[in-house]
Enzyme design. Structure first.
Site, PDB file in Angstrom:
ATOM      1  N   ALA A  76      -1.584   0.043  -5.810  1.00 58.63           N
ATOM      2  CA  ALA A  76      -0.711   1.208  -5.657  1.00 58.63           C
ATOM      3  C   ALA A  76      -1.560   2.492  -5.733  1.00 58.63           C
ATOM      4  CB  ALA A  76       0.410   1.175  -6.683  1.00 58.63           C
ATOM      5  N   SER A  77      -0.989   3.560  -6.308  1.00 57.54           N
ATOM      6  CA  SER A  77      -1.706   4.846  -6.256  1.00 57.54           C
ATOM      7  C   SER A  77      -2.955   4.874  -7.123  1.00 57.54           C
ATOM      8  CB  SER A  77      -0.778   5.971  -6.675  1.00 57.54           C
ATOM      9  OG  SER A  77       0.286   6.047  -5.760  1.00 57.54           O
ATOM     10  N   THR A  78      -3.175   3.851  -7.970  1.00 59.74           N
ATOM     11  CA  THR A  78      -4.423   3.861  -8.745  1.00 59.74           C
ATOM     12  C   THR A  78      -5.628   3.645  -7.845  1.00 59.74           C
ATOM     13  OG1 THR A  78      -4.424   1.483  -9.233  1.00 59.74           O
ATOM     14  CG2 THR A  78      -3.216   2.886 -10.751  1.00 59.74           C
ATOM     15  N   ILE A  79      -5.390   3.343  -6.569  1.00 55.09           N
ATOM     16  CA  ILE A  79      -6.488   3.196  -5.613  1.00 55.09           C
ATOM     17  C   ILE A  79      -7.030   4.570  -5.199  1.00 55.09           C
ATOM     18  CG2 ILE A  79      -5.303   3.323  -3.360  1.00 55.09           C
ATOM     19  CD1 ILE A  79      -6.744   0.803  -2.545  1.00 55.09           C
TER      20      ILE A  79
END
Lengths: 378, 634
Positions: B325-328
């Site tokens: 998810a957005s932790t990428i």
């Protein structure tokens, strides 16, 4: 070539029925009966050794049955086909040994098996046959007596699989490979002096071998030279098996009446130390009978060797016979305490499927050599 | 002439081999004679001697089990110990009728069905002359009753055993693992003589991975037995060598706080020290009691655990595969800067959606009307999808895969427990191989916000953020702190430094880390609501939301309200990765809360405990939302 009947007779007076039923089925009767007697006695001993475990016996009967069928199949193929296959069998064997070695690094401890999904299979077993096959076909081509180059090459051919197997680590099979290859060399006329040199070299190289050994194998060697060194650990096997055999006496304690082997005093009784069970329950008489059964097979093997038709067949038959001899001799020597404990099973008697199949395939080759002879030779 | 030569050669060969075969025969006959003489010596000459030996071969050699090494946490708190118990064992070979014996024993010592079933199971695959435990943990009264009646049960005996026990129970079961009864397959993989007295072997986690260290070396006792086989006295013995004690890098207090913070949600927390790779806590919820496995549980009880929809046996920290998810985004941003695909000042206008040239398909930002004009910092702080759609498209999947690989995704971390999965870094080749269809432009777009095929374990998420915290330095994540041989000083285990992540421009680290700090401190930041600005410590982090329900649904407006109306199993997962303090990072953390939005608050709860030793007010408020089924496993 068609040959007049009388001509055959003069050259082979002892063969009154040159194409008997057995012969046309490619079965050597003497070998077959010897093997049946031996495996039957083996089952009787195993039944006692396994603690009358029906499961073990059923499994073993299944192994024997499969092994006999494989022997009969192998016997149908004429020797010259094996001669043609030899190099391929050897190369495939080496390849598989390398595969197992690489795959083995991922698992813990000894890894000898190749998992083919349905069946598991030990490449070192294939090598036990492929090595003498290849050496015999090689010497057949180069002609005897041996020159130095072919001796050197033969040693390389033996060393490659032996080192690969020893690295698995499976030193006892490596020893058998040495014997299989070495016996071809000896039959091919390796001079005794050279044999002396090689033995000397081997003794010098022993410390190197020591380096490759696992701790438990070092223990066994040390214990062999000094059994009192560690009465609770490694020499326990030898002391216990000597007590079992010695207490058996001349006629033995009787079938299923062994006490040593039925209590858990005797280690690994169903496999490597099964000869001790025989010694305890059937005594000196029984042990000698078992040895004689083994010797019937050896004598027949040598007969086949001497009457085989070409160099390839003779070397191969001789090597298979000698290897069989040493595998049971080493086992009995270890159980009676005259040789170090090596982890070699008693062929055709100890519990186990894969070595049984290899042995019987070997006897199949002997039968093939004996029954595919063309009747006119020198 | 030539023909004659070969013929002669042939004859010569035949003679040679025949001659050699005869020599071999002679040698063999000599050897066999020698063997027969040896048998004659043992069985005839020495028969009397060996008969005496065999009669009093009540000199029995009994292997003695080594004491299994203990497992401690980093503060010396016991995680796995050995408790003495009395067990009732049976040696089947010494008893003529097992079913009858069981029925008789049941009259004086109560046996339940599980114990009998377990006994029957082991009866089928036991080693010869091995005692099989019928009942563990006998009471003193039961022991006394048995001794009164012992003569009636040949082969049955009471044994004092040490039984593995895990005092913290479910809190550490996924990492420490458990031991269980050894089976024949496992016996194939160990030295059987070293395990001749051992009944248990590590089955999972640390217990399995460090089996060799924990087990120790078997000892022997040579005992003189009386006629009934009972030992009278011990003649000599070789003492067993106990296994090594292990100190783990775990901090049990932190572990329990993390577990309590997560309680009520399925999910995972991984906390490690960026500067060493030491794992401080690893929580996978829900969990199970490892002590159940030591005694052996009934098949029914096992099935219940195995089939539970919340999958308590499943170690989410090592085997749970979640979209990044957005932790990428921090990694994509870093690669964007370092490959000069974008610059800090480059801006885009976000209307709330993104469209590829020549394509009808619309990719929506999570925020319905968009973020307006955003630069890289703003895009990270407010987690602007549109910016990353554009950046991902511009740099391409190769760059994305490259930076993820360098941060340890898509491959095993090499942690010292065995159950790990490698996760997935999707590439065109991977998609063709596994799905049989070609890579689309849209796959790259989705990958750029971590919603495509990419999957990572919580451990990998923690490792990734730890590398970022270290400005590229990378250490092997590990659980073993020190090993201690019995009676010796513990030996610290060296930390292993791995190939660091190198940038062309070192300044880019600072740029990304500042942006991640702003995620927490800026009122626009997605972490602001959970942390705010009056923090006693500095922190850099990134939130994420992993879709569970279909993307189509997400495309519709008013997504957030709809999420709350969805059944729980379809709600999104929340992710949070962070490290603190920003300048000298002490810990890195990754939190995943399945079907819940609380990952960041859970992290806050844990970090507050770590830095201030207290439970914050925000988390307490949240705790009320977590009431249902949140009983801690302590």
């Amino acid at each position: 070539m068609t040959v007049p009947h009388t001509f055959k007779r003069t050259h082979h007076p002892h063969q009154t029925h040159p194409r008997s039923l057995w012969q046309s089925m490619h079965i050597d009767m003497y070998l077959l009966f010897g093997l049946i007697l031996l495996t039957a006695m083996g089952l009787v001993i195993l039944y006692s050794a396994s603690g009358q475990n029906h499961n073990t016996i059923t499994q073993q009967i299944l192994h024997i049955f499969m092994a006999f069928i494989i022997m009969l199949i192998v016997a149908q193929i004429p020797p010259h086909i094996y001669q043609r296959w030899a190099i391929w069998l050897y190369s495939i064997g080496i390849f598989l040994l390398i595969v197992v070695l690489i795959a083995g690094h991922t698992g813990k401890g000894a890894e000898r098996w190749l998992n083919l999904g349905v069946i598991r299979f030990q490449p070192s077993e294939l090598m036990k046959l492929a090595l003498p096959l290849f050496l015999a076909s090689y010497f057949h081509k180069t002609h005897l007596p041996l020159n130095n180059l072919s001796i050197l090459l033969a040693i390389v051919i033996i060393m490659i699989p032996a080192v690969l197997v020893a690295k698995q680590p499976d030193q006892s099979t490596a020893v058998l490979l040495f014997i299989a290859g070495g016996s071809v060399l000896l039959l091919a006329g390796l001079s005794w002096r050279l044999l002396g040199y090689i033995t000397g070299l081997a003794i010098i190289c022993a410390p190197l071998l020591w380096h490759f050994m696992h701790d438990y194998q070092r223990q066994r060697v040390l214990t062999f030279f000094n059994p009192e060194r560690d009465p609770l650990g490694a020499s326990y096997h030898i002391i216990q098996s000597k007590i079992a055999i010695g207490s058996g006496g001349f006629f033995g304690k009787g079938w299923l009446n062994g006490t040593q082997s039925h209590l858990h005093f005797l280690p690994e009784h169903a496999t490597d130390f099964i000869f001790a069970v025989c010694g305890e329950e059937f005594g000196f008489v029984g042990s000698v009978i078992l040895i004689l059964l083994f010797m019937i097979i050896i004598l027949r093997g040598l007969y086949i060797t001497i009457y085989a038709q070409d160099t390839f067949s003779r070397l191969l038959a001789g090597s298979l016979t000698l290897t069989f001899f040493f595998s049971f001799f080493i086992n009995m020597g270890m159980v009676t305490g005259i040789l170090p404990v090596m982890g070699l099973p008693l062929p055709l008697v100890s519990y186990g499927g894969s070595s049984m199949i290899t042995l019987m395939a070997g006897f199949g080759i002997l039968m093939s050599i004996q029954t595919h002879r063309k009747l006119l030779t020198t | 002439m030539k023909k004659w030569a070969t013929l002669k050669n042939h004859l010569q060969e035949i003679q040679l081999i025949t001659h050699r075969s005869m020599t071999a025969l002679v040698i063999m006959l000599i050897l066999i004679t020698f063997l027969i003489l040896r048998l004659g010596f043992l069985q005839c000459a020495q028969h009397a001697h060996y008969t005496t030996l065999s009669k009093k071969n009540w000199l029995d050699i009994v292997p003695v089990e080594p004491t299994r090494g203990l497992i401690y946490d980093r503060n010396g708190l016991l995680l796995a110990e050995n408790l003495p118990v009395f067990s009732l064992d049976i040696i089947p070979e010494k008893n003529p009728s097992i079913p009858q014996a069981l029925a008789e024993i049941a009259k004086i010592i109560p046996l339940n069905d599980t114990e009998i079933a377990q006994f029957q199971k082991e009866l089928k695959q036991h080693r010869r002359f091995e005692e099989i435990p019928l009942k563990l943990r006998l009471t003193e009264a039961e022991v006394a009753r048995f001794y009164e009646n012992q003569y009636r049960f040949p082969g049955a005996l009471i044994k004092a055993r040490l039984i593995r026990h895990y005092p913290l129970g479910a809190a550490l079961s996924h990492i420490v693992g458990y031991v269980g009864r050894i089976n024949l397959d496992e016996l194939d993989n160990v030295d059987p003589s070293n395990y001749s007295a051992t009944n248990y072997i590590g089955k999972l986690g640390i217990e399995k991975f460090y089996e060799d260290e924990l087990h120790g070396t078997v000892g022997y006792e040579q005992a003189e037995n009386d006629a009934s086989g009972q030992p009278v006295r011990i003649l000599h013995d070789i003492k067993p060598m106990p296994g090594k004690n292990l100190y783990l890098t775990l901090d049990s207090n932190l572990q329990i706080v993390a577990e309590q913070a997560l309680a009520g949600h399925n999910g995972a927390v991984v906390i490690l020290q960026p500067a060493t790779g030491q794992i401080l806590a690893m929580v996978s919820e829900p969990s199970f009691d490892p002590n159940l496995f030591v005694d052996g549980m009934s098949n029914q009880a096992f099935q219940q655990l195995e089939k539970a929809p919340s999958k308590p046996l499943y170690n989410r920290t090592l085997r749970g595969l979640y979209p990044l998810a957005s932790t990428i985004k921090p990694y994509i941003a870093l690669e964007g800067l370092d490959s000069e695909t974008t610059t800090p000042n480059f801006t885009i206008f976000d209307p709330g959606w993104y469209q590829l040239p020549n394509s009808e398909h619309v990719y929506h930002d999570w925020k319905p009307h968009g973020h307006g004009t955003v630069n890289l910092n703003h895009a990270l702080v407010s987690s602007c999808d549109t910016y990353f759609f554009a950046l991902g498209h511009k740099m391409g999947i190769k760059h994305i895969d490259d930076i993820l690989t360098r941060f340890g995704f898509g491959e095993l971390t090499g942690i010292d427990v065995g159950e790990e999965l490698p996760g997935i870094i999707a590439s065109p080749a991977w998609k063709r191989r596994t799905k049989g269809i070609p890579w689309h432009e849209g796959d790259t777009i989705n990958s750029a916000i971590g919603q495509g095929y990419m999957q990572a374990t919580p451990l990998q998420l923690a490792q990734g953020i730890a590398i970022l915290a270290n400005r590229g330095k990378r250490f092997l994540p590990h659980l073993l702190l020190t090993e201690q041989e019995a009676g010796k000083i513990p030996e610290p285990q060296a930390t292993t430094e791995l190939e660091p992540v190198k940038l062309h421009q070192e300044d880019n680290w600072k740029m990304i880390i500042t942006a991640l700090q702003n995620v927490i401190t800026s009122p626009l930041g997605t972490g602001y609501a959970h942390f705010g600005h009056d923090m006693p410590y500095t922190i850099a982090g990134k939130t994420g939301t992993a879709q569970v329900y279909s993307i189509k649904h997400r495309d519709e407006e008013g997504k957030n309200e709809e999420q709350d109306n969805l059944p729980e199993a379809l709600r999104d997962h929340s992710l949070f990765v962070a490290f603190a303090p920003v300048d000298k990072p002490q810990i890195a953390i990754a939190v995943i809360a399945e079907h819940s939005k609380l990952a960041a608050s859970i992290a806050r709860h844990i970090l507050d405990y770590y830095f201030t030793g207290s439970t914050p007010r925000l988390a307490r408020a949240n705790k009320e939302n977590m009431t249902h089924d949140s009983a801690p496993h302590l």
